[in-house]
Enzyme design. Structure first.
Site, PDB file in Angstrom:
ATOM      1  N   HIS A 135       0.840  -1.203   0.000  1.00  0.00           N
ATOM      2  CA  HIS A 135       0.000   0.000   0.000  1.00  0.00           C
ATOM      3  C   HIS A 135       0.875   1.254   0.000  1.00  0.00           C
ATOM      4  O   HIS A 135       2.059   1.196   0.301  1.00  0.00           O
ATOM      5  CB  HIS A 135      -0.901   0.034   1.243  1.00  0.00           C
ATOM      6  CG  HIS A 135      -2.066  -0.893   1.170  1.00  0.00           C
ATOM      7  ND1 HIS A 135      -1.984  -2.214   1.522  1.00  0.00           N
ATOM      8  CD2 HIS A 135      -3.347  -0.689   0.767  1.00  0.00           C
ATOM      9  CE1 HIS A 135      -3.165  -2.792   1.342  1.00  0.00           C
ATOM     10  NE2 HIS A 135      -4.011  -1.897   0.887  1.00  0.00           N
ATOM     11  N   LYS A 140      -0.399   4.734   4.675  1.00  0.00           N
ATOM     12  CA  LYS A 140      -1.225   3.757   5.397  1.00  0.00           C
ATOM     13  C   LYS A 140      -0.663   3.509   6.799  1.00  0.00           C
ATOM     14  O   LYS A 140       0.540   3.332   6.957  1.00  0.00           O
ATOM     15  CB  LYS A 140      -1.329   2.444   4.608  1.00  0.00           C
ATOM     16  CG  LYS A 140      -2.280   1.453   5.252  1.00  0.00           C
ATOM     17  CD  LYS A 140      -2.741   0.376   4.290  1.00  0.00           C
ATOM     18  CE  LYS A 140      -3.632  -0.646   4.960  1.00  0.00           C
ATOM     19  NZ  LYS A 140      -4.902  -0.056   5.454  1.00  0.00           N
TER      20      LYS A 140
HETATM   21  N1  LIG Z   1     -12.540  -1.450   3.422  1.00  0.00           N
HETATM   22  C1  LIG Z   1     -12.091  -0.866   2.300  1.00  0.00           C
HETATM   23  O1  LIG Z   1     -12.511  -1.192   1.164  1.00  0.00           O
HETATM   24  C2  LIG Z   1     -11.102   0.234   2.425  1.00  0.00           C
HETATM   25  C3  LIG Z   1     -10.694   0.622   3.663  1.00  0.00           C
HETATM   26  N2  LIG Z   1      -9.869   1.696   3.819  1.00  0.00           N
HETATM   27  C4  LIG Z   1      -9.609   2.101   5.193  1.00  0.00           C
HETATM   28  O2  LIG Z   1     -10.310   3.312   5.457  1.00  0.00           O
HETATM   29  C5  LIG Z   1      -9.626   4.062   6.443  1.00  0.00           C
HETATM   30  C6  LIG Z   1      -9.369   5.476   5.937  1.00  0.00           C
HETATM   31  O3  LIG Z   1      -8.476   5.440   4.852  1.00  0.00           O
HETATM   32  P1  LIG Z   1      -8.027   6.779   4.113  1.00  0.00           P
HETATM   33  O4  LIG Z   1      -9.209   7.489   3.573  1.00  0.00           O
HETATM   34  O5  LIG Z   1      -6.934   6.401   3.194  1.00  0.00           O
HETATM   35  O6  LIG Z   1      -7.413   7.594   5.352  1.00  0.00           O
HETATM   36  P2  LIG Z   1      -7.379   9.161   5.589  1.00  0.00           P
HETATM   37  O7  LIG Z   1      -6.455   9.378   6.749  1.00  0.00           O
HETATM   38  O8  LIG Z   1      -7.103   9.867   4.304  1.00  0.00           O
HETATM   39  O9  LIG Z   1      -8.880   9.514   6.023  1.00  0.00           O
HETATM   40  C7  LIG Z   1      -9.437   9.273   7.274  1.00  0.00           C
HETATM   41  C8  LIG Z   1     -10.266  10.498   7.622  1.00  0.00           C
HETATM   42  O10 LIG Z   1     -11.022  10.236   8.797  1.00  0.00           O
HETATM   43  C9  LIG Z   1     -10.889  11.370   9.638  1.00  0.00           C
HETATM   44  N3  LIG Z   1     -11.182  11.049  11.031  1.00  0.00           N
HETATM   45  C10 LIG Z   1     -10.438  10.379  11.928  1.00  0.00           C
HETATM   46  N4  LIG Z   1     -11.042  10.357  13.123  1.00  0.00           N
HETATM   47  C11 LIG Z   1     -12.203  11.058  12.993  1.00  0.00           C
HETATM   48  C12 LIG Z   1     -13.242  11.409  13.869  1.00  0.00           C
HETATM   49  N5  LIG Z   1     -13.246  11.035  15.148  1.00  0.00           N
HETATM   50  N6  LIG Z   1     -14.284  12.129  13.391  1.00  0.00           N
HETATM   51  C13 LIG Z   1     -14.321  12.509  12.113  1.00  0.00           C
HETATM   52  N7  LIG Z   1     -13.346  12.232  11.213  1.00  0.00           N
HETATM   53  C14 LIG Z   1     -12.292  11.497  11.654  1.00  0.00           C
HETATM   54  C15 LIG Z   1      -9.449  11.801   9.432  1.00  0.00           C
HETATM   55  O11 LIG Z   1      -9.229  13.105   9.938  1.00  0.00           O
HETATM   56  P3  LIG Z   1      -7.736  13.475  10.454  1.00  0.00           P
HETATM   57  O12 LIG Z   1      -6.891  13.499   9.235  1.00  0.00           O
HETATM   58  O13 LIG Z   1      -7.945  14.815  11.097  1.00  0.00           O
HETATM   59  O14 LIG Z   1      -7.327  12.405  11.420  1.00  0.00           O
HETATM   60  C16 LIG Z   1      -9.365  11.708   7.918  1.00  0.00           C
HETATM   61  O15 LIG Z   1      -9.883  12.853   7.283  1.00  0.00           O
HETATM   62  C17 LIG Z   1      -8.365   3.263   6.772  1.00  0.00           C
HETATM   63  O16 LIG Z   1      -8.616   2.451   7.903  1.00  0.00           O
HETATM   64  C18 LIG Z   1      -8.172   2.402   5.529  1.00  0.00           C
HETATM   65  O17 LIG Z   1      -7.434   1.246   5.760  1.00  0.00           O
HETATM   66  C19 LIG Z   1      -9.396   2.411   2.755  1.00  0.00           C
HETATM   67  C20 LIG Z   1      -9.742   2.042   1.492  1.00  0.00           C
HETATM   68  C21 LIG Z   1     -10.608   0.933   1.212  1.00  0.00           C
HETATM   69  O1  LIG Z   2      -5.602   2.053   3.547  1.00  0.00           O
HETATM   70  C1  LIG Z   2      -5.892   1.816   2.352  1.00  0.00           C
HETATM   71  O2  LIG Z   2      -5.615   2.598   1.436  1.00  0.00           O
HETATM   72  C2  LIG Z   2      -6.607   0.575   2.053  1.00  0.00           C
HETATM   73  N1  LIG Z   2      -7.024  -0.140   3.056  1.00  0.00           N
HETATM   74  C3  LIG Z   2      -7.766  -1.339   3.005  1.00  0.00           C
HETATM   75  C4  LIG Z   2      -6.991  -2.458   3.668  1.00  0.00           C
HETATM   76  O3  LIG Z   2      -6.424  -2.228   4.760  1.00  0.00           O
HETATM   77  O4  LIG Z   2      -6.958  -3.558   3.144  1.00  0.00           O
HETATM   78  C5  LIG Z   2      -8.294  -1.664   1.636  1.00  0.00           C
HETATM   79  C6  LIG Z   2      -7.468  -1.196   0.488  1.00  0.00           C
HETATM   80  O5  LIG Z   2      -6.489  -2.142   0.212  1.00  0.00           O
HETATM   81  C7  LIG Z   2      -6.911   0.207   0.661  1.00  0.00           C
END
Ligand SMILES: NC(=O)C1=CN([C@@H]2O[C@H](COP(=O)(O)OP(=O)(O)OC[C@H]3O[C@@H](n4cnc5c(N)ncnc54)[C@H](OP(=O)(O)O)[C@@H]3O)[C@@H](O)[C@H]2O)C=CC1
Ligand SMILES: O=C(O)C1=N[C@H](C(=O)O)C[C@H](O)C1
Length: 268
Positions: free
Chosen positions: A154, A158
């Site tokens: 990734h 991450k």
């Molecule tokens: N299941 C799936 O298909 C996928 C899962 N993911 C997962 O999704 C999650 C997010 O990924 P990603 O978008 O890349 O990460 P980012 O860090 O870009 O986004 C997370 C966002 O959530 C915000 N956040 C954190 N805590 C709070 C809170 N208490 N209230 C409101 N907002 C909050 C963060 O704010 P701040 O920056 O201020 O902390 C940030 O803007 C990860 O766990 C990732 O692994 C990602 C892609 C696909």
């Molecule tokens: O953090 C990410 O970006 C992603 N997180 C998910 C994971 O932990 O598997 C899904 C995807 O691969 C992207």
């Protein structure tokens, strides 16, 4: 369906806003960020580069959830468990993509699922959920003569490892073998490790650059190797899966569901 995006300013948050705005039958009614976030007060549509949506980013989930049918949540474990309690209070759908959740977090989510419809998956894409079914089947067919190793890469931002997807694929392999993953997983190796134990399921993690998400499950036997892989090229695959999950959950009973339920893929 009236949807809220939490973590609205994040990589996935912005992609979710765009996907909701582009999906027929869905309306964005709220966008949440944490207290003190520079995104507060900004229009969610402008944040996601899809044009004005007249939905301001706020830090008040309770008020917004009360006017919604569902919430899309790709944030962080502590935030997700707190949002689940609020989703339960509002009796709405809670789609959870957040990874890095630990056992105590799942206990809280199970409790919230008594009132909310929770759909949780380490990967919301169609491809990975299909892959999990294939991995389960191959693991069941090949048995312990073939060593299972799960490799993932990734982007450099991450924060959790192994990825939620790697763990989901590990669970699928363990189910195929009828063993508990918890007791057989090897999450890292360093130094004089000794030879590999037969039946272990190994994980290896790489981080760098802008890689969206790449996973391979390797079945290594004596003289041959089978590899099943998935490459995510764009975050829209996760966002589309999340919106599909929310729409699926609209008329379901409270409970804890996965993407396999949404896609009707329970057993291949
Ligand atoms: N299941 C799936 O298909 C996928 C899962 N993911 C997962 O999704 C999650 C997010 O990924 P990603 O978008 O890349 O990460 P980012 O860090 O870009 O986004 C997370 C966002 O959530 C915000 N956040 C954190 N805590 C709070 C809170 N208490 N209230 C409101 N907002 C909050 C963060 O704010 P701040 O920056 O201020 O902390 C940030 O803007 C990860 O766990 C990732 O692994 C990602 C892609 C696909
Ligand atoms: O953090 C990410 O970006 C992603 N997180 C998910 C994971 O932990 O598997 C899904 C995807 O691969 C992207």
């Amino acid at each position: 369906m009236r949807l809220v995006v939490v973590g609205a300013a994040g990589r996935m948050g912005r992609m979710l806003i765009k996907t909701v705005a582009e999906t027929e039958g869905c309306t964005l009614v709220g966008a949440i960020e944490r207290e003190g976030s520079p995104a507060l007060g900004h229009d969610a549509g402008l944040l996601a580069a899809v044009g004005l949506l007249d939905v301001d980013v706020t830090d008040d989930p309770l008020t917004v959830f009360a006017q919604a049918d569902g919430v899309l949540d790709f944030t962080a474990p502590a935030a997700t468990t707190a949002f689940a309690a609020l989703a339960a209070q509002a009796r709405i759908v809670h789609v959870i993509g957040t990874t890095g959740l630990q056992e105590p977090d799942f206990t809280k989510l199970e409790a919230a699922a008594r009132h909310a419809r929770i759909i949780q998956s380490g990967n919301m894409s169609l491809g990975v959920n299909l892959l999990a079914g294939l991995v389960r089947k191959v693991a069941a067919t090949l048995g312990e003569d073939f060593d299972i190793e799960i490799l993932e890469m990734h982007h450099r931002m991450k924060v959790d490892a192994p990825s939620g997807t790697a763990l989901l694929l590990g669970e699928a392999a363990a189910e195929g073998r009828r063993i508990p993953l918890k007791e057989r997983s090897v999450r890292s190796r360093d130094g004089h490790t000794g030879a590999r134990n037969p039946g272990d399921i190994g994980f290896a993690t790489m981080r760098g650059g802008s890689v969206v998400g790449e996973h391979s499950v390797i079945f290594a036997g004596a003289g041959e190797r089978l590899e099943l892989s998935h490459r995510a090229e764009d975050r829209s695959i996760f966002a589309r899966g999340a919106v599909r999950a929310a729409l699926w959950g609209f008329d379901k009973k409270p409970g804890f569901y996965t993407m396999a339920d949404v896609l009707g893929l329970d057993r291949l």
